[in-house]
Design a protein around this motif. Structure first.
Motif, PDB file in Angstrom:
ATOM      1  N   ALA A  23       8.739  -8.101  -9.956  1.00  0.00           N
ATOM      2  CA  ALA A  23       9.756  -8.370  -8.943  1.00  0.00           C
ATOM      3  C   ALA A  23      10.790  -7.257  -8.885  1.00  0.00           C
ATOM      4  O   ALA A  23      11.352  -6.986  -7.818  1.00  0.00           O
ATOM      5  N   GLY A  24      11.034  -6.589  -9.992  1.00  0.00           N
ATOM      6  CA  GLY A  24      12.002  -5.503 -10.008  1.00  0.00           C
ATOM      7  C   GLY A  24      11.382  -4.117  -9.961  1.00  0.00           C
ATOM      8  O   GLY A  24      12.103  -3.121  -9.861  1.00  0.00           O
ATOM      9  N   LEU A  25      10.043  -4.029 -10.024  1.00  0.00           N
ATOM     10  CA  LEU A  25       9.374  -2.732 -10.101  1.00  0.00           C
ATOM     11  C   LEU A  25       8.558  -2.376  -8.871  1.00  0.00           C
ATOM     12  O   LEU A  25       8.096  -1.232  -8.738  1.00  0.00           O
ATOM     13  N   LEU A  26       8.362  -3.338  -7.967  1.00  0.00           N
ATOM     14  CA  LEU A  26       7.452  -3.111  -6.838  1.00  0.00           C
ATOM     15  C   LEU A  26       7.787  -1.872  -6.014  1.00  0.00           C
ATOM     16  O   LEU A  26       6.876  -1.104  -5.668  1.00  0.00           O
ATOM     17  N   PRO A  27       9.063  -1.641  -5.643  1.00  0.00           N
ATOM     18  CA  PRO A  27       9.330  -0.443  -4.826  1.00  0.00           C
ATOM     19  C   PRO A  27       8.892   0.851  -5.508  1.00  0.00           C
ATOM     20  O   PRO A  27       8.320   1.740  -4.855  1.00  0.00           O
ATOM     21  N   ASP A  28       9.132   0.982  -6.815  1.00  0.00           N
ATOM     22  CA  ASP A  28       8.758   2.200  -7.527  1.00  0.00           C
ATOM     23  C   ASP A  28       7.246   2.321  -7.681  1.00  0.00           C
ATOM     24  O   ASP A  28       6.690   3.424  -7.570  1.00  0.00           O
ATOM     25  N   ILE A  29       6.572   1.208  -7.958  1.00  0.00           N
ATOM     26  CA  ILE A  29       5.109   1.234  -8.058  1.00  0.00           C
ATOM     27  C   ILE A  29       4.501   1.620  -6.717  1.00  0.00           C
ATOM     28  O   ILE A  29       3.574   2.440  -6.644  1.00  0.00           O
ATOM     29  N   ALA A  30       5.014   1.040  -5.635  1.00  0.00           N
ATOM     30  CA  ALA A  30       4.515   1.360  -4.301  1.00  0.00           C
ATOM     31  C   ALA A  30       4.680   2.843  -4.001  1.00  0.00           C
ATOM     32  O   ALA A  30       3.777   3.495  -3.466  1.00  0.00           O
ATOM     33  N   SER A  31       5.833   3.404  -4.367  1.00  0.00           N
ATOM     34  CA  SER A  31       6.085   4.827  -4.120  1.00  0.00           C
ATOM     35  C   SER A  31       5.170   5.710  -4.963  1.00  0.00           C
ATOM     36  O   SER A  31       4.627   6.711  -4.478  1.00  0.00           O
ATOM     37  N   ASP A  32       4.964   5.333  -6.216  1.00  0.00           N
ATOM     38  CA  ASP A  32       4.144   6.141  -7.131  1.00  0.00           C
ATOM     39  C   ASP A  32       2.686   6.192  -6.677  1.00  0.00           C
ATOM     40  O   ASP A  32       2.022   7.238  -6.784  1.00  0.00           O
ATOM     41  N   PHE A  33       2.166   5.067  -6.178  1.00  0.00           N
ATOM     42  CA  PHE A  33       0.765   5.018  -5.761  1.00  0.00           C
ATOM     43  C   PHE A  33       0.581   5.221  -4.258  1.00  0.00           C
ATOM     44  O   PHE A  33      -0.532   5.112  -3.754  1.00  0.00           O
ATOM     45  N   ASP A  34       1.677   5.482  -3.547  1.00  0.00           N
ATOM     46  CA  ASP A  34       1.653   5.746  -2.113  1.00  0.00           C
ATOM     47  C   ASP A  34       1.022   4.582  -1.342  1.00  0.00           C
ATOM     48  O   ASP A  34       0.135   4.757  -0.504  1.00  0.00           O
ATOM     49  N   VAL A  35       1.503   3.363  -1.661  1.00  0.00           N
ATOM     50  CA  VAL A  35       1.088   2.161  -0.941  1.00  0.00           C
ATOM     51  C   VAL A  35       2.342   1.439  -0.467  1.00  0.00           C
ATOM     52  O   VAL A  35       3.456   1.777  -0.872  1.00  0.00           O
ATOM     53  N   THR A  36       2.179   0.463   0.407  1.00  0.00           N
ATOM     54  CA  THR A  36       3.329  -0.303   0.885  1.00  0.00           C
ATOM     55  C   THR A  36       3.784  -1.288  -0.189  1.00  0.00           C
ATOM     56  O   THR A  36       3.024  -1.609  -1.122  1.00  0.00           O
ATOM     57  N   VAL A  37       5.017  -1.774  -0.053  1.00  0.00           N
ATOM     58  CA  VAL A  37       5.529  -2.781  -0.982  1.00  0.00           C
ATOM     59  C   VAL A  37       4.685  -4.044  -0.905  1.00  0.00           C
ATOM     60  O   VAL A  37       4.410  -4.692  -1.927  1.00  0.00           O
ATOM     61  N   GLY A  38       4.240  -4.409   0.307  1.00  0.00           N
ATOM     62  CA  GLY A  38       3.386  -5.583   0.458  1.00  0.00           C
ATOM     63  C   GLY A  38       2.077  -5.427  -0.298  1.00  0.00           C
ATOM     64  O   GLY A  38       1.585  -6.364  -0.923  1.00  0.00           O
ATOM     65  N   THR A  39       1.492  -4.217  -0.232  1.00  0.00           N
ATOM     66  CA  THR A  39       0.247  -3.960  -0.977  1.00  0.00           C
ATOM     67  C   THR A  39       0.500  -4.015  -2.477  1.00  0.00           C
ATOM     68  O   THR A  39      -0.300  -4.592  -3.233  1.00  0.00           O
ATOM     69  N   ALA A  40       1.592  -3.408  -2.920  1.00  0.00           N
ATOM     70  CA  ALA A  40       1.924  -3.478  -4.347  1.00  0.00           C
ATOM     71  C   ALA A  40       2.134  -4.919  -4.788  1.00  0.00           C
ATOM     72  O   ALA A  40       1.852  -5.281  -5.935  1.00  0.00           O
ATOM     73  N   GLY A  41       2.603  -5.760  -3.875  1.00  0.00           N
ATOM     74  CA  GLY A  41       2.830  -7.165  -4.202  1.00  0.00           C
ATOM     75  C   GLY A  41       1.567  -7.916  -4.580  1.00  0.00           C
ATOM     76  O   GLY A  41       1.634  -8.946  -5.256  1.00  0.00           O
ATOM     77  N   VAL A  42       0.387  -7.400  -4.164  1.00  0.00           N
ATOM     78  CA  VAL A  42      -0.855  -8.095  -4.527  1.00  0.00           C
ATOM     79  C   VAL A  42      -1.123  -7.991  -6.020  1.00  0.00           C
ATOM     80  O   VAL A  42      -1.984  -8.716  -6.547  1.00  0.00           O
ATOM     81  N   LEU A  43      -0.397  -7.099  -6.727  1.00  0.00           N
ATOM     82  CA  LEU A  43      -0.540  -7.065  -8.180  1.00  0.00           C
ATOM     83  C   LEU A  43      -0.108  -8.390  -8.793  1.00  0.00           C
ATOM     84  O   LEU A  43      -0.651  -8.818  -9.814  1.00  0.00           O
ATOM     85  N   THR A  44       0.886  -9.035  -8.185  1.00  0.00           N
ATOM     86  CA  THR A  44       1.295 -10.366  -8.641  1.00  0.00           C
ATOM     87  C   THR A  44       0.177 -11.362  -8.412  1.00  0.00           C
ATOM     88  O   THR A  44      -0.123 -12.201  -9.276  1.00  0.00           O
TER      89      THR A  44
END
Length: 392
Positions: A23-44
């Motif tokens: 919940a606190g890391l999604l924006p940075d993970i999305a930026s690092d892997f060049d994906v959207t925040v919504g896509t990074a959210g599927v990690l949850t």
């Protein structure tokens, strides 16, 4: 409460930190892997899917294993997946590590939930569950915000390394606190696996599992995307995300503690009071998200209500599954994580709509409304069979 129960809670703290930290890391993970925040959210959702599949499967495989090596093995696998996640540069591999970590977490919780229920008298299951879940709520107070601060300062990968390190004292606690060998007294007269699986055909069990899943879907759907609400809607800096998570965690600790004292003997009032208030709270949070004082107040209240209602419903699962002593924990875990998988996916779909960052909060309200519409006409059924009664 016996000491081994608190040692199990320590391991749950490490795992809870991992489950909620995105919940606190999604924006940075999305930026690092060049994906959207919504896509990074599927990690949850990946984590939740692993929990759903892993809980019954691993519980069935581990039902005759000695508890200490089973719990220790799950914790060490969990640590190894986080070490791999910390070094990977591939989003699909990170996704896979979340699934495997979740299977290990599911196995641990399935065994731990069942073990917790046997460490106390039959009429104190709710209290035992509250102690075990306190590991999760303490994770939201200390572990998750700490991970968010660490991620802001050193990058999200440092948080994954920190979770792996947290597993080591938890593993030592299991070695020192959980008895070795099988519990022969418990194994005597244990139902066959087929008989325990047959409990899933009972309408009452399915009902409380469904309600628990819906409430947890609302919780995870909203919490997963809390960071954009804090930074975009409220216009606050990134460090305020950690503050919001601390506030939510403090509320969840209060909620699960209070519910733990009531859910065994008085589940009806908890559901009747917390349910409608939770329904009102998510839309209220969406409307008032641009006011920081209202935002943090409602985040605390929603944390308390979500965990009070959710833990009460999961306690009902344990009572309803009394005929499945080795599988009941996996049924409770699966119910929690069906919600944790569905909630972020449904919430992510609203991010691209006119509602924007507030979409997940409106979705949370809708999911709670569905749960209450199902529960209201069946309220006497849900709360029947309290304490040590065998539910029919």
């Amino acid at each position: 409460m016996p000491l081994p129960l608190y040692l199990l809670a320590m391991a749950v703290f490490a795992m809870g930190t991992s489950e909620f930290m995105l919940a606190g890391l999604l924006p940075d993970i999305a930026s690092d892997f060049d994906v959207t925040v919504g896509t990074a959210g599927v990690l949850t959702s990946a984590f939740a899917i692993g929990m759903i599949v892993g809980a019954p499967l691993v519980a069935a495989l581990a039902r005759n294993w000695p508890r200490r090596p089973a719990l220790l093995g799950f914790v060490l696998v969990f640590a190894a997946t986080h070490a791999l996640g910390a070094v990977t540069t591939s989003f699909p591999i990170l996704f896979a590590t979340r699934v495997v970590a979740a299977v290990a977490n599911a196995g641990f919780l399935a065994v731990a939930l069942t073990a917790a229920a046997t460490l106390v008298s039959p009429d104190r299951k709710g209290r035992a569950l509250a102690v075990l879940l306190s590991g999760t709520t303490v994770a939201t107070i200390a572990g998750v915000p700490g991970g968010s601060v660490l991620g802001t300062a050193l990058g999200w990968r440092a948080t994954f390394w920190a979770v792996a390190a947290l597993c080591l004292p938890a593993a030592l606690g299991i070695l020192k606190g959980i008895p070795a060998g099988r519990d022969e007294d418990e194994a005597t007269g244990r139902p066959a696996l087929r008989a325990e699986l047959a409990q899933l055909a009972r309408p009452r069990l399915i009902l409380v599992m469904l309600l628990g899943a819906l409430v947890n879907a609302a919780t995870f759907g909203s919490l997963t995307f809390l960071a954009p609400v804090v930074t975009d809607s409220a216009g606050l800096g990134k460090l305020w995300i950690s503050v919001a998570l601390v506030v939510f965690g403090a509320g969840s600790f209060v909620g699960v503690t209070v519910a733990g004292r009531l859910s065994d003997r008085s589940p009806g009032p908890v559901i009747a009071i917390a349910g409608p208030l939770l329904l009102i709270g998510w839309p209220a949070l969406a409307v008032l998200a641009n006011e920081p004082a209202a935002l943090f107040t409602l985040v605390f209240v929603q944390g308390a209500l979500s965990f009070a209602l959710g833990s009460t419903l999961i306690t009902r699962v344990l009572y309803e599954a009394a005929g499945a002593p080795t599988m009941a924990g996996s049924y409770a875990t699966a119910a929690l994580n069906v919600g944790a998988a569905v909630g972020p996916v449904v919430a992510a779909a609203t991010l691209g709509t006119e509602a924007g960052a507030l979409g997940p909060l409106w979705t949370g309200g809708l999911l709670v409304a569905v749960a209450l519409l199902i529960a209201f006409p069946l309220r006497t059924v849900i709360t029947a069979g309290r304490n040590t009664e065998v539910l029919r």
